[in-house]
Design a protein around this motif. Structure first.
Motif, short mmCIF file in Angstrom:
data_model
loop_
_atom_site.label_atom_id
_atom_site.label_comp_id
_atom_site.label_asym_id
_atom_site.label_seq_id
_atom_site.Cartn_x
_atom_site.Cartn_y
_atom_site.Cartn_z
N ILE A 1 -55.96 -142.17 35.36
CA ILE A 1 -55.40 -141.42 36.49
C ILE A 1 -55.85 -142.04 37.81
O ILE A 1 -55.05 -142.16 38.75
N ASP A 2 -57.10 -142.46 37.90
CA ASP A 2 -57.59 -143.13 39.11
C ASP A 2 -56.82 -144.42 39.38
O ASP A 2 -56.45 -144.71 40.51
N LEU B 1 -50.22 -146.20 43.12
CA LEU B 1 -49.20 -145.49 43.89
C LEU B 1 -49.48 -145.51 45.40
O LEU B 1 -48.55 -145.51 46.20
N GLN B 2 -50.75 -145.50 45.76
CA GLN B 2 -51.12 -145.51 47.17
C GLN B 2 -51.06 -146.93 47.77
O GLN B 2 -50.86 -147.07 48.94
#
Length: 46
Positions: free
Chosen positions: A37-38, A44-45
């Motif tokens: 998830i990280d 995505l960022q």
């Protein structure tokens, strides 16, 4: 364990066996899932 007081019934949970199951079986996978998830968040960022 349950305790009756009049019409009420109070149930108590011993959470230690659940924690032991988590520590033995789930925690190793939870750490891996957090890493995924990280990495997804970073992708995505960025």
């Amino acid at each position: 364990m349950a305790k009756r007081e009049g019409r009420e019934r109070w149930n108590h949970l011993n959470a230690l066996p659940i924690k032991q199951i988590h520590d033995r079986w789930i925690s190793q996978y939870a750490g891996h899932a957090i890493n995924i998830i990280d990495r997804l968040k970073s992708d995505l960022q960025g």
